[in-house]
Design a protein around this motif. Structure first.
Motif, short mmCIF file in Angstrom:
data_model
loop_
_atom_site.label_atom_id
_atom_site.label_comp_id
_atom_site.label_asym_id
_atom_site.label_seq_id
_atom_site.Cartn_x
_atom_site.Cartn_y
_atom_site.Cartn_z
N LEU A 119 -9.06 2.16 6.78
CA LEU A 119 -8.66 3.56 6.74
C LEU A 119 -9.84 4.49 6.99
O LEU A 119 -10.95 4.24 6.51
N LYS A 122 -2.69 12.53 3.35
CA LYS A 122 -3.28 12.23 2.05
C LYS A 122 -3.46 13.48 1.18
O LYS A 122 -3.73 13.37 -0.01
N ALA A 139 -4.58 11.81 8.95
CA ALA A 139 -4.96 11.20 7.67
C ALA A 139 -5.16 12.28 6.62
O ALA A 139 -4.72 12.15 5.46
N THR A 166 0.85 -1.19 0.00
CA THR A 166 0.00 0.00 0.00
C THR A 166 0.88 1.24 0.00
O THR A 166 2.10 1.16 0.20
N GLU A 213 1.71 6.78 2.55
CA GLU A 213 0.79 7.58 3.38
C GLU A 213 -0.22 6.67 4.07
O GLU A 213 -0.52 6.85 5.26
N ASP A 214 -0.74 5.66 3.36
CA ASP A 214 -1.67 4.72 3.98
C ASP A 214 -0.99 3.90 5.06
O ASP A 214 -1.59 3.58 6.09
N ARG A 215 0.26 3.55 4.83
CA ARG A 215 1.01 2.81 5.86
C ARG A 215 1.12 3.61 7.14
O ARG A 215 1.01 3.08 8.24
N SER A 267 -8.17 -0.74 2.54
CA SER A 267 -8.88 0.53 2.66
C SER A 267 -10.04 0.45 3.64
O SER A 267 -10.52 1.48 4.13
#
Length: 415
Positions: free
Chosen positions: A240, A413, A409, A191, A194-196, A237
């Protein structure tokens, strides 16, 4: 010397100072503090040497801050360089008397050692040009752990058991579990980075909840369960949080970093001024509120494409740079943010989003890996080294009630 388990990145043992070949010498931009013993040793060598007789090189620390370990501070010249730096960008002390005369800081920088409940973590500053050059760009950074001798002269940070005593903050007794979880998540390439980082925040929140409930012994199981959940989940996702992009938050994040005192023309300040000029942003008359136009937002969005292009040939650089920051600050148990895993996480999100923002804005000027590193060094020397700045940034998030996972977040993102 004593034997101990040592955790370190792959480049650590092969590090060698670039000396006069370094474009951004570590002998500039900050004043080194000397112990009483180090000061007396240097004075012993230079006091009868006519080469060094005409300058005042040291100033006593203020009485309230003075101790045997923090006794004198080196005085910088008009260009903010150490006065012992010669025209060849080498240390005059070392050239005349050998490396034995150097202070511990000068001798060992950029290396640092953390003692974490039986595990020593050896790391190196991302504010060093050579360290950034040694980061892999096409694969993840590798780490090793093995038993080694610890040099007693090596400068160590305050042991974690003193910063986070077991009876006050038991999270730290599970350092290895939490530390390993952080690194595993940050290196999960399935992934985006940023998602990590958001997933890391979720994991740290779970650990904090276990601690709040007083079930400290359950932390290793909590870590194991969360990592298993991530490995088995088909659609990451689903974990998230939902968010709406907010460029204003990203620009305001930049405002916190633009705090160099007036009159300073450091390499750091030059980068910050360049960013403002490129985006045509300025401050309102109160000098604290950014004046940003819709065109500035549009220009930044356009530059995101340039950033992707710049990073295409070095897909692992940002990940490995982030891990370099993470290990150098001993996150999530930094001695600068005592007593809060979450504050450590806020700092990591802040420094990553700020760094990515500046690199994105300057992406059209980056034509080589060397130029990318040259841009990163002044930023990281300021952001990854100053305890005062770290606390200021975290306090600002707390004051604005934006120290939440949801806000992180948005920041991660949107940048």
């Amino acid at each position: 010397m004593k034997k101990a388990l040592v955790f370190k990145p792959e480049y650590y043992d092969s590090f060698s100072c670039k000396g006069s070949n370094c474009r951004q010498t570590c002998c500039g931009g900050w004043a080194i503090t000397l112990s009483k013993e180090e000061y007396r040793k240097i004075q012993h060598y230079i006091r009868d040497n006519e080469i060094f007789s005409s300058q005042i090189y040291f100033r006593k620390m203020p009485a309230a801050q003075r101790s045997d370990n923090s006794y004198m501070k080196m005085i910088l010249d008009m260009d903010q360089n150490c006065q012992f730096l010669n025209e060849k960008k080498l240390c005059n002390l070392q050239c005349h008397f050998g490396k034995e005369i150097l202070s511990n800081t000068c001798n060992w920088f950029p290396r640092k050692l953390f003692e974490n409940y039986g595990l020593f973590c050896a790391t190196a500053s991302p504010g060093c040009e050579k360290v950034l050059e040694m980061l892999p760009i096409n694969r993840s950074l590798a780490f090793s752990i093995q038993e080694e001798y610890i040099d007693d002269r090596f400068p160590k940070s305050i042991p974690i058991q003193q910063v986070y005593p077991k009876d006050i903050y038991p999270y730290a007794t599970y350092f290895q579990d939490i530390y390993s979880m952080c690194i595993l998540i940050l290196q999960a390439q399935e992934t985006s980075l940023e998602d990590r980082m958001i997933l890391l925040g979720i994991g740290l929140e779970k650990i904090i909840q276990v601690g709040v409930s007083g079930q400290w012994d359950a932390i290793p199981v909590c870590v194991e369960n969360y990592l298993s959940c991530l490995s088995e989940l088909e659609d990451i996702s689903a974990l998230l949080p939902s968010f709406s992009p907010n460029l204003s938050a990203v620009f305001n994040n930049f405002l916190m970093a633009d705090n160099e005192p007036e009159g300073i023309t450091s390499s750091y300040q030059k980068v910050m001024e360049h960013v403002k000029n490129v985006l045509h942003i300025s401050y309102e008359t109160d000098n604290t509120t950014l004046k940003v136009s819709a065109a500035s937002f549009a220009d930044y969005e356009k530059r995101k494409e340039n950033f992707v292009r710049v990073m295409a040939d070095r897909p692992y650089f940002m990940e490995n740079l982030l891990l370099s920051i993470f290990t150098y600050r001993n996150l999530p148990f930094s001695e600068d943010l005592m007593g809060s895993i979450w504050e450590n996480y806020i700092y990591l999100c802040w420094i990553y989003s700020s760094l990515k923002f500046v690199l994105t804005v300057c992406s059209e000027d980056i034509h080589s890996h060397s130029e990318l590193i040259a841009l990163c060094v002044p930023l990281l020397r300021r952001w990854a080294h100053s305890s005062e700045i770290t606390k200021t940034f975290v306090n600002e998030f707390q004051k604005n009630s934006s120290n939440t996972l949801a806000h992180m977040a948005v920041l991660l993102k949107s940048c």
